[in-house]
Write a protein that holds these residues in place. Sequence first.
Motif, PDB file in Angstrom:
ATOM      1  N   UNK A   1      79.774  17.977  23.292  1.00  0.00           N
ATOM      2  CA  UNK A   1      78.575  17.194  23.003  1.00  0.00           C
ATOM      3  C   UNK A   1      78.591  15.917  23.838  1.00  0.00           C
ATOM      4  N   UNK A   2      77.452  15.639  24.481  1.00  0.00           N
ATOM      5  CA  UNK A   2      77.289  14.426  25.276  1.00  0.00           C
ATOM      6  C   UNK A   2      76.147  13.612  24.665  1.00  0.00           C
ATOM      7  N   UNK A   3      76.407  12.353  24.378  1.00  0.00           N
ATOM      8  CA  UNK A   3      75.359  11.503  23.815  1.00  0.00           C
ATOM      9  C   UNK A   3      75.149  10.285  24.702  1.00  0.00           C
ATOM     10  N   UNK A   4      74.016  10.305  25.413  1.00  0.00           N
ATOM     11  CA  UNK A   4      73.699   9.183  26.291  1.00  0.00           C
ATOM     12  C   UNK A   4      72.428   9.531  27.042  1.00  0.00           C
ATOM     13  N   UNK A   5      71.627   8.540  27.449  1.00  0.00           N
ATOM     14  CA  UNK A   5      70.481   8.871  28.284  1.00  0.00           C
ATOM     15  C   UNK A   5      70.890   9.419  29.641  1.00  0.00           C
ATOM     16  N   UNK A   6      72.140   9.201  30.036  1.00  0.00           N
ATOM     17  CA  UNK A   6      72.571   9.526  31.393  1.00  0.00           C
ATOM     18  C   UNK A   6      73.165  10.926  31.470  1.00  0.00           C
ATOM     19  N   UNK A   7      72.560  11.768  32.333  1.00  0.00           N
ATOM     20  CA  UNK A   7      73.159  13.078  32.594  1.00  0.00           C
ATOM     21  C   UNK A   7      73.326  13.316  34.090  1.00  0.00           C
ATOM     22  N   UNK A   8      73.161  12.274  34.905  1.00  0.00           N
ATOM     23  CA  UNK A   8      73.297  12.414  36.349  1.00  0.00           C
ATOM     24  C   UNK A   8      74.717  12.849  36.709  1.00  0.00           C
ATOM     25  N   UNK A   9      74.809  13.822  37.587  1.00  0.00           N
ATOM     26  CA  UNK A   9      76.110  14.216  38.111  1.00  0.00           C
ATOM     27  C   UNK A   9      76.946  15.072  37.186  1.00  0.00           C
ATOM     28  N   UNK A  10      76.426  15.434  35.998  1.00  0.00           N
ATOM     29  CA  UNK A  10      77.202  16.262  35.077  1.00  0.00           C
ATOM     30  C   UNK A  10      76.898  17.729  35.351  1.00  0.00           C
ATOM     31  N   UNK A  11      77.869  18.412  35.921  1.00  0.00           N
ATOM     32  CA  UNK A  11      77.695  19.822  36.245  1.00  0.00           C
ATOM     33  C   UNK A  11      78.105  20.688  35.063  1.00  0.00           C
ATOM     34  N   UNK A  12      77.681  21.939  35.097  1.00  0.00           N
ATOM     35  CA  UNK A  12      78.158  22.904  34.111  1.00  0.00           C
ATOM     36  C   UNK A  12      79.630  23.194  34.370  1.00  0.00           C
ATOM     37  N   UNK A  13      80.342  23.569  33.336  1.00  0.00           N
ATOM     38  CA  UNK A  13      81.747  23.931  33.490  1.00  0.00           C
ATOM     39  C   UNK A  13      81.864  25.174  34.373  1.00  0.00           C
ATOM     40  N   UNK A  14      82.875  25.183  35.226  1.00  0.00           N
ATOM     41  CA  UNK A  14      83.146  26.381  36.016  1.00  0.00           C
ATOM     42  C   UNK A  14      83.375  27.538  35.038  1.00  0.00           C
ATOM     43  N   UNK A  15      83.008  28.747  35.429  1.00  0.00           N
ATOM     44  CA  UNK A  15      83.015  29.838  34.455  1.00  0.00           C
ATOM     45  C   UNK A  15      84.409  30.417  34.196  1.00  0.00           C
ATOM     46  N   UNK A  16      85.139  30.742  35.257  1.00  0.00           N
ATOM     47  CA  UNK A  16      86.410  31.432  35.056  1.00  0.00           C
ATOM     48  C   UNK A  16      87.336  31.190  36.227  1.00  0.00           C
ATOM     49  N   UNK A  17      88.617  31.489  36.019  1.00  0.00           N
ATOM     50  CA  UNK A  17      89.609  31.425  37.091  1.00  0.00           C
ATOM     51  C   UNK A  17      90.639  32.513  36.857  1.00  0.00           C
TER      52      UNK A  17
ATOM     53  N   UNK B   1      72.597  25.812  25.736  1.00  0.00           N
ATOM     54  CA  UNK B   1      72.430  24.386  26.026  1.00  0.00           C
ATOM     55  C   UNK B   1      71.298  23.848  25.174  1.00  0.00           C
ATOM     56  N   UNK B   2      71.499  22.670  24.589  1.00  0.00           N
ATOM     57  CA  UNK B   2      70.496  22.113  23.693  1.00  0.00           C
ATOM     58  C   UNK B   2      70.399  20.601  23.866  1.00  0.00           C
ATOM     59  N   UNK B   3      69.157  20.110  23.832  1.00  0.00           N
ATOM     60  CA  UNK B   3      68.901  18.667  23.801  1.00  0.00           C
ATOM     61  C   UNK B   3      68.038  18.395  22.578  1.00  0.00           C
ATOM     62  N   UNK B   4      68.399  17.385  21.804  1.00  0.00           N
ATOM     63  CA  UNK B   4      67.652  17.115  20.583  1.00  0.00           C
ATOM     64  C   UNK B   4      67.491  15.614  20.380  1.00  0.00           C
ATOM     65  N   UNK B   5      66.662  15.276  19.384  1.00  0.00           N
ATOM     66  CA  UNK B   5      66.395  13.878  19.070  1.00  0.00           C
ATOM     67  C   UNK B   5      65.327  13.311  19.972  1.00  0.00           C
ATOM     68  N   UNK B   6      65.010  12.073  19.745  1.00  0.00           N
ATOM     69  CA  UNK B   6      64.057  11.361  20.596  1.00  0.00           C
ATOM     70  C   UNK B   6      64.763  10.167  21.210  1.00  0.00           C
ATOM     71  N   UNK B   7      64.872  10.069  22.534  1.00  0.00           N
ATOM     72  CA  UNK B   7      64.204  10.934  23.521  1.00  0.00           C
ATOM     73  C   UNK B   7      65.092  12.055  24.052  1.00  0.00           C
ATOM     74  N   UNK B   8      65.650  12.848  23.159  1.00  0.00           N
ATOM     75  CA  UNK B   8      66.462  14.015  23.531  1.00  0.00           C
ATOM     76  C   UNK B   8      67.664  13.622  24.386  1.00  0.00           C
ATOM     77  N   UNK B   9      68.447  12.700  23.864  1.00  0.00           N
ATOM     78  CA  UNK B   9      69.648  12.266  24.579  1.00  0.00           C
ATOM     79  C   UNK B   9      70.921  12.839  23.957  1.00  0.00           C
ATOM     80  N   UNK B  10      70.764  13.669  22.916  1.00  0.00           N
ATOM     81  CA  UNK B  10      71.901  14.395  22.356  1.00  0.00           C
ATOM     82  C   UNK B  10      71.972  15.749  23.038  1.00  0.00           C
ATOM     83  N   UNK B  11      72.917  15.895  23.937  1.00  0.00           N
ATOM     84  CA  UNK B  11      73.049  17.126  24.717  1.00  0.00           C
ATOM     85  C   UNK B  11      74.325  17.860  24.313  1.00  0.00           C
ATOM     86  N   UNK B  12      74.174  19.159  24.024  1.00  0.00           N
ATOM     87  CA  UNK B  12      75.314  19.958  23.589  1.00  0.00           C
ATOM     88  C   UNK B  12      75.359  21.255  24.374  1.00  0.00           C
ATOM     89  N   UNK B  13      76.591  21.653  24.729  1.00  0.00           N
ATOM     90  CA  UNK B  13      76.810  22.919  25.424  1.00  0.00           C
ATOM     91  C   UNK B  13      77.794  23.762  24.625  1.00  0.00           C
TER      92      UNK B  13
END
Length: 398
Positions: free
Chosen positions: A251-267, A222-234
């Motif tokens: 890749x998610x680009x936005x100041x908003x990360x509320x409610x974004x969960x990690x992907x479920x791992x396996x099924x 998981x990585x956040x980059x830029x200022x103010x670190x709103x480029x989020x990549x998994x």
Amino acid sequence: MNTRSKASRRTAALLAASTLTTLLFAAAPIEAAFASGASTPPTVPSAAESAILNDLSLEHSGFQENGTTYVPLKDISSLLDLQLLWNSDKSSLEVTGLYQAVSLKAGQPKAYTAAGKVIMLGAETLIRGGVTYVPEKLFSKAFGVPVVWKGDNRFAVPYATKYIKTSTGRELFWLNREHGVLYSGQSGTVPLRAGIIRVAGLDWVSMSARRINSASYAVEIENARGEPHINNTRWRALVSGGSLVRQAMTHYWNPRMLGMKRDVFAFQGNVVMVDGQTLTLVNPDGHIFKTYDLLEITGINDAFAVEFVDTDFLLVRPFQKGTLNLIDRRSGQSVQLYKQLLSADDQAWLEAYPDTEIDYPGDNLEFTGRSGDTLSFEWTSFTGGQKVHFTYTLSPLS
């Protein structure tokens, strides 16, 4: 003889040890050659370039005893891209790097390499106050990096950290920050190059690993980059048999990360891999079991997180709107759950809220379980914070 004069002589001795040091410093250009497809390795850095010192302030101090300079093993190792693990079967400490691995025991003045060779350290490994200390010679003799003690907790080494490291059980991983080259292997053995992960712009980055079976592991970054670190990549990468066989990136680009969960791992034994708008269920050996085009199914042009997978449905959440979608795996139909569960007033409140704001909440729906064809959700109201229980019944098709 005082500490300062000894430290000065050790500093002067760095150039003499540079032939060993160049082995470590050659790593980055060699990896660049791998990444670009070059057939021959580039020139190794000169001795002068290799001897540039980096000053370090560590948690624990060094000390001298009977003419030997001792350094804190764990503190130094982490800054030299080495991984430290206790081998309970052999009651030994294993120090593993990209080009060498050694084992040592407290009270012994030697270390053993992965190839079975003995390295004499000139003094015993010590444990003081729960901290393991080793003679400074360990790092120059085994790993080609001289360590200079400058008094108290101050040290200097001709090395700068290049890797992100993680482990699970006895399996160790290294990821080159610049070129994305991934190495893996068992503690106490020299790791092998697994492949290249498509990483870029690593800044606020973390990495973890998970064992799937005896041959397969999943690596997550998981990585956040830029200022103010709103480029989020998994990233999620699948390593099987020591080789990188699959990888996915969202890749998610936005100041908003509320409610974004990690992907479920396996099924059902298949690893969930999300590549932006594509969900792929992958066997542990890398073979694809099933692929879903989430843009085509939902009609939403966005990056997704996959929160739940079951035999007959998926729960996916697009990043920008943050609204949970149910996908029927048999019919391929999708439903935006907030339009089925929330009142007209609450729907209107959500739709009027700008989804580019940092505190935009999404729909606040959370899946809590299933009983037969009935799915349960918990919802937190937008204005009062009350918890409300909702149910949704799957269609007969499911």
